[in-house]
Scaffold this motif. Sequence first.
Motif: not given
Length: 99
Positions: A15-21, A23-28, A41-46, A93-99
């Motif tokens: 599975k490929l997961a993209v998680v925004t934020g 680098n810290s908190g809940l996203g981490f 997992v692809i951490p998507a960060v600013r 394909p992205i299987h999980l997108l967590i914003n």
Amino acid sequence: MSTTPNISIPDQQGKLAVVTGANSGLGFGITRRLAVAGAEVIPAVRNAAKGEQAIAQLRAENPHAQLGMELIDLANLASIRDFATRMNAAGRPIHLLIN
């Protein structure tokens, strides 16, 4: 008494997961749990430096973690479009997108 819930995440191999934020908190925390469950997992960060620091910490805990990193600013539509273009060009394909 621990306040950390004992939540089981099923096997996420393949599975490929993209998680925004991520680098810290809940996203981490979510990134950590998905990586342990076998997801790529692809951490998507600013902030690239903070993202790289988070990835280094996760890899120290789990050397077999499959982690990438993408830059994205969810408050900037051009940044979102650029991110989507890069992900689409990867052809996976992205299987999980967590914003």
